[in-house]
Design a protein around this motif. Structure first.
Motif, short mmCIF file in Angstrom:
data_model
loop_
_atom_site.label_atom_id
_atom_site.label_comp_id
_atom_site.label_asym_id
_atom_site.label_seq_id
_atom_site.Cartn_x
_atom_site.Cartn_y
_atom_site.Cartn_z
N GLU A 45 -8.09 -40.98 -4.68
CA GLU A 45 -6.84 -40.04 -4.09
C GLU A 45 -6.48 -39.13 -5.06
OE1 GLU A 45 -2.90 -40.85 -1.18
OE2 GLU A 45 -3.63 -42.41 -2.40
N VAL A 46 -6.01 -39.72 -6.38
CA VAL A 46 -5.69 -38.91 -7.42
C VAL A 46 -6.67 -37.83 -7.65
CG1 VAL A 46 -5.19 -38.78 -9.96
CG2 VAL A 46 -4.29 -40.67 -8.42
N ARG A 47 -7.92 -37.98 -7.62
CA ARG A 47 -8.96 -36.79 -8.06
C ARG A 47 -8.92 -35.74 -7.00
NH1 ARG A 47 -13.93 -40.61 -10.02
NH2 ARG A 47 -13.02 -41.86 -11.92
N GLU A 48 -8.88 -36.29 -5.80
CA GLU A 48 -8.92 -35.30 -4.68
C GLU A 48 -7.76 -34.33 -4.58
OE1 GLU A 48 -9.63 -37.87 -1.26
OE2 GLU A 48 -11.74 -38.39 -1.77
N TYR A 49 -6.55 -34.93 -4.92
CA TYR A 49 -5.34 -34.10 -4.89
C TYR A 49 -5.54 -33.22 -5.98
CZ TYR A 49 -0.55 -32.90 -6.11
OH TYR A 49 0.57 -32.21 -6.30
N LEU A 50 -5.75 -33.30 -7.25
CA LEU A 50 -5.72 -32.48 -8.37
C LEU A 50 -6.85 -31.43 -7.82
CD1 LEU A 50 -5.71 -35.06 -11.15
CD2 LEU A 50 -3.86 -33.54 -10.59
N ILE A 51 -8.29 -31.67 -7.59
CA ILE A 51 -8.88 -30.77 -7.41
C ILE A 51 -8.78 -29.78 -6.09
CG2 ILE A 51 -11.60 -30.49 -6.62
CD1 ILE A 51 -11.30 -31.46 -9.40
#
Length: 336
Positions: free
Chosen positions: A62-68
């Motif tokens: 979830e963190v990775r997807e939010y940032l990208i």
């Protein structure tokens, strides 16, 4: 630009390494500050989820997807997304290795270190100024202690410290190239007392030797004490802002290390430094300010012993000074 303005003096040119894991709430806050600064190159490093933590894989993704999905400015993006969990020691040190393999210098932020906007330009200016100055190995925006306010006519924007500060910092490839997460030279350094130049007090030496020994034996899952050890071997200092440009927002049960922060730090305000920066004339450690930092860091290791040693040293110097005065008096009166 007006004198003493906190408005950024120019577009940011420095790369940023953003270290994230499983905390979307704090990640969002820090990322908003990064997005406002608009670094031209953004490096995102994320450790893999722990198999023993149910549901952590979803949080990490979830963190990775939010940032990208929220990088909406003109920016070169580089990612280091681990499939497996390496832990704090290897995930962070490995990410910084990766960063400085690609960048000569840059800014490093973790997902719980919220910066003010001037932090980015503070680092950028000083990274350039001290690019080839090997006595300076890192730049820190974290200064929650009130003792370092500009008082008694102090006008400089920053000071120099022997202590490492990693809540919002910057460095150079030339400094990080000396880092060894395994501390292979520790046994020889301990024998030669190479680190004594930075830790003069017996109490402080004993506490740091204990920590370094545990790091060498792999008993502590961390990377930062190894960096402190590296800096002491290099006899290099940390440049610290007199304004607090970083606020740690990671306190809580989900934190890796900062489960509870002292009130002095948790209540600290986030500030902006004024431009143009005012530079100290010399690179000299401010031991008065370091004494306060040492008190915070080493209370549990015997601060009273340290203070007693300082008092003894001061009294000894006063005694020697008085003896010198007696000698000079006798000389001037023809008694010698």
């Amino acid at each position: 630009m007006n004198q003493n303005s906190s408005i950024p003096p120019s577009p940011l040119n420095t790369a940023v390494l953003f270290l994230v894991f499983n905390r979307l709430d704090t990640t969002k806050q820090v990322f908003r500050a990064i997005r406002e600064a608009k670094p031209p190159r953004l490096y995102i490093a994320s450790d893999g989820a722990r198999e023993t933590k149910e549901g952590e894989s979803d949080k990490v993704n979830e963190v990775r997807e939010y940032l990208i999905s929220n990088i909406d400015w003109d920016c070169e993006v580089n990612t280091l997304f681990r499939d497996n969990n390496l832990g704090c020691k290897y995930a962070v040190s490995g990410a910084i290795d990766w960063f400085f393999k690609n960048e000569e210098m840059g800014i490093i932020l973790e997902d719980d270190c919220l910066p003010s906007q001037s932090f980015f330009w503070f680092c950028e200016e000083l990274l350039e100024k001290y690019r080839d100055e090997h006595r300076v190995s890192s730049i820190s925006g974290s200064n929650p202690f009130k003792y370092a306010d500009n008082i008694n006519g102090e006008e400089e924007s920053y000071f120099f410290s022997k202590y490492n500060r990693i809540w919002g910092w910057a460095s150079w490839r030339r400094a990080w190239s000396h880092y060894d997460v395994h501390m292979r030279v520790w046994p020889e350094a301990k024998k030669r007392k190479s680190h004594y130049v930075f830790f003069e007090s017996k109490a402080e030496r004993e506490s740091m030797e204990n920590i370094y020994q545990q790091c060498y034996e792999g008993k502590i899952d961390t990377w930062d004490f190894q960096w402190s050890f590296t800096k002491s071997l290099m006899m290099s200092v940390t440049l610290v802002s007199k304004k607090n440009l970083i606020k740690n927002i990671g306190e809580g049960v989900d934190a890796t290390h900062t489960h509870h922060l002292p009130k002095e730090i948790s209540d600290s305000r986030l500030e902006n430094v004024s431009f143009p920066l005012k530079h100290p004339k010399e690179i000299i450690i401010d031991y008065n300010k370091d004494l306060h930092t040492m008190k915070y860091r080493f209370d549990k290791f015997g601060i009273l012993k340290y203070v007693k040693e300082i008092i003894k040293k001061v009294l000894k110097k006063i005694h020697l000074f008085n003896e010198m005065k007696k000698i000079m008096y006798s000389f001037s009166n023809g008694k010698i």
